[in-house]
Design an enzyme around this catalytic site. Structure first.
Site, PDB file in Angstrom:
ATOM      1  N   ARG A  65       0.831  -1.207   0.000  1.00  0.00           N
ATOM      2  CA  ARG A  65       0.000   0.000   0.000  1.00  0.00           C
ATOM      3  C   ARG A  65       0.867   1.259   0.000  1.00  0.00           C
ATOM      4  O   ARG A  65       0.532   2.262  -0.643  1.00  0.00           O
ATOM      5  CB  ARG A  65      -0.913  -0.035   1.228  1.00  0.00           C
ATOM      6  CG  ARG A  65      -1.903   1.114   1.339  1.00  0.00           C
ATOM      7  CD  ARG A  65      -2.891   0.850   2.459  1.00  0.00           C
ATOM      8  NE  ARG A  65      -3.733   2.007   2.718  1.00  0.00           N
ATOM      9  CZ  ARG A  65      -3.806   2.636   3.891  1.00  0.00           C
ATOM     10  NH1 ARG A  65      -3.092   2.217   4.917  1.00  0.00           N
ATOM     11  NH2 ARG A  65      -4.602   3.670   4.046  1.00  0.00           N
ATOM     12  N   HIS A  69       0.548   4.278  -2.573  1.00  0.00           N
ATOM     13  CA  HIS A  69       0.283   5.656  -2.143  1.00  0.00           C
ATOM     14  C   HIS A  69       1.393   6.597  -2.587  1.00  0.00           C
ATOM     15  O   HIS A  69       1.146   7.777  -2.850  1.00  0.00           O
ATOM     16  CB  HIS A  69       0.130   5.707  -0.624  1.00  0.00           C
ATOM     17  CG  HIS A  69      -1.217   5.262  -0.150  1.00  0.00           C
ATOM     18  ND1 HIS A  69      -1.836   5.760   0.972  1.00  0.00           N
ATOM     19  CD2 HIS A  69      -2.084   4.352  -0.669  1.00  0.00           C
ATOM     20  CE1 HIS A  69      -3.022   5.195   1.133  1.00  0.00           C
ATOM     21  NE2 HIS A  69      -3.175   4.329   0.144  1.00  0.00           N
ATOM     22  N   ASN A  97      -2.937   8.406   4.984  1.00  0.00           N
ATOM     23  CA  ASN A  97      -1.670   7.726   5.262  1.00  0.00           C
ATOM     24  C   ASN A  97      -1.419   7.493   6.744  1.00  0.00           C
ATOM     25  O   ASN A  97      -0.390   6.917   7.118  1.00  0.00           O
ATOM     26  CB  ASN A  97      -0.503   8.531   4.681  1.00  0.00           C
ATOM     27  CG  ASN A  97      -0.460   8.451   3.166  1.00  0.00           C
ATOM     28  OD1 ASN A  97      -0.884   7.468   2.570  1.00  0.00           O
ATOM     29  ND2 ASN A  97       0.053   9.504   2.527  1.00  0.00           N
ATOM     30  N   HIS A 195      -6.269  -5.881  -2.443  1.00  0.00           N
ATOM     31  CA  HIS A 195      -7.049  -5.988  -1.214  1.00  0.00           C
ATOM     32  C   HIS A 195      -7.282  -7.437  -0.802  1.00  0.00           C
ATOM     33  O   HIS A 195      -8.009  -7.691   0.149  1.00  0.00           O
ATOM     34  CB  HIS A 195      -8.390  -5.265  -1.374  1.00  0.00           C
ATOM     35  CG  HIS A 195      -8.279  -3.775  -1.306  1.00  0.00           C
ATOM     36  ND1 HIS A 195      -9.341  -2.924  -1.502  1.00  0.00           N
ATOM     37  CD2 HIS A 195      -7.209  -2.972  -1.066  1.00  0.00           C
ATOM     38  CE1 HIS A 195      -8.938  -1.667  -1.387  1.00  0.00           C
ATOM     39  NE2 HIS A 195      -7.644  -1.674  -1.134  1.00  0.00           N
TER      40      HIS A 195
END
Length: 327
Positions: A65, A69, A97, A195
């Site tokens: 992740r 990001h 975040n 996910h």
């Protein structure tokens, strides 16, 4: 005729070689970029990371992740790793975040590299390599990571707050955000499959469960039986409890995510949104029906593609000595 055939074959081989070289060096990145300056770079990354993931498999999801990001804000330049200063609030402290973790792992990998090859390997390349190896360590696919990224010097919290794909987003917004980075609708469906690992906080799904339209209702796109299960775990106002993204196998990278979404059991609104577009819905149903027959390869390809977003190369940016601060 024999000479003509030989010439034709050689010409095709030459064309193929140029095409391959173009793909390899696209965006200034290339495979084996550190082969001369730090030949053991990828081995050092892998060995250092393994010491962490072997003890805690749940680290793989936040490390993946983190790379995602990073790339969606100012490109894959390591800006998500920079700490805030008195004069600037950095991406790391933006609300989306706040739940990132694993910065200590990135620091450990960078430290190991600095001991062996000072000032050579960028923090942005560390992120890309760590994301790949973390996924591999929990059963996911391997992909070649072209390297040569340089680190950015700018990190702004509001950019992350407003531009990162949100778990609350509908399919229209998600498609727009992916298109803005050069990623396709298929990439959206594929990368959402990340996910299959990780957890979500009850606060993120509270509205889906208890107040979807402001009338105390539940999101009708969520399977009622699954909603009832979630309500047992996530009581109103609960801010501490977490829920597995892929119940039963959230520590293993597999294709189960698509089975869950197809059954209307995607945890976030953004997961459910994949059923609201013909292309993303078809991809979900195909992977669900074929038990993820192409998912591993698709994910690998989309991750390589994502790793090219807005990269800094050559003389751009810098090679940070420490990932949390500019030189």
């Amino acid at each position: 005729m024999a000479i003509q055939k030989l010439f034709a074959v050689c010409f095709l081989q030459l064309v193929f070689a140029f095409l391959l070289a173009g793909l390899t060096n696209a965006g200034g990145l290339q495979l084996g970029f550190y082969q001369r300056a730090c030949p053991d770079a990828e081995l050092i990354v892998h060995q250092t990371l393994y010491r962490y993931v072997s003890r805690d498999r749940t680290l793989a999801a936040p490390l993946l992740r983190m790379h995602f990001h990073d790339c969606f804000i100012r490109g894959c330049d390591g800006s998500v790793l920079l700490s805030s200063t008195e004069k600037n609030q950095a991406e790391k402290d933006a609300i989306p975040n706040k739940t990132l973790r694993g910065f200590n792992v990135i620091d450990a990998v960078k430290s190991a590299l600095e001991k062996n090859c000072p000032g050579v390997v960028s923090c942005s390349d560390v992120l890309a390599l760590v994301a790949r190896d973390a996924v591999l360590m929990i059963g996911g696919p391997h992909w070649d990571v072209p390297t040569g990224r340089r680190d950015g010097r700018v990190s702004i919290a509001n950019e992350a707050l407003f531009n990162l794909p949100s778990p609350f987003a509908n399919i229209t917004v998600l498609k727009q955000q992916f298109a803005a980075t050069g990623l396709s609708v298929k990439d959206l469906a594929v990368l959402s499959g990340g996910h299959t690992i990780g957890i979500g906080h009850c606060t993120i799904i509270s509205n889906r469960l208890y107040n979807f339209t402001g009338k105390g209702d539940t999101d009708p796109s969520l399977d009622p039986r699954y909603a009832a299960q979630l309500k047992k775990k996530c009581k109103p106002g609960n801010s501490n409890t977490v829920v597995e993204m892929d119940p039963g196998s959230f520590k293993t990278f597999d294709e189960d995510y698509y089975n869950i979404v197809a059954k209307r059991r995607g945890l976030f609104r953004s997961d459910a949104a994949l059923l609201d577009d013909a292309e993303t819905r078809d991809y979900v149903k195909f992977q669900s029906r074929t038990q993820g027959s192409t998912f591993a390869q698709d994910f690998a390809e989309s991750m390589v593609k994502m790793g090219y977003i807005g990269v800094l190369t050559g003389e751009q940016g810098e090679i940070r000595k420490r990932c949390a601060v500019v030189n």
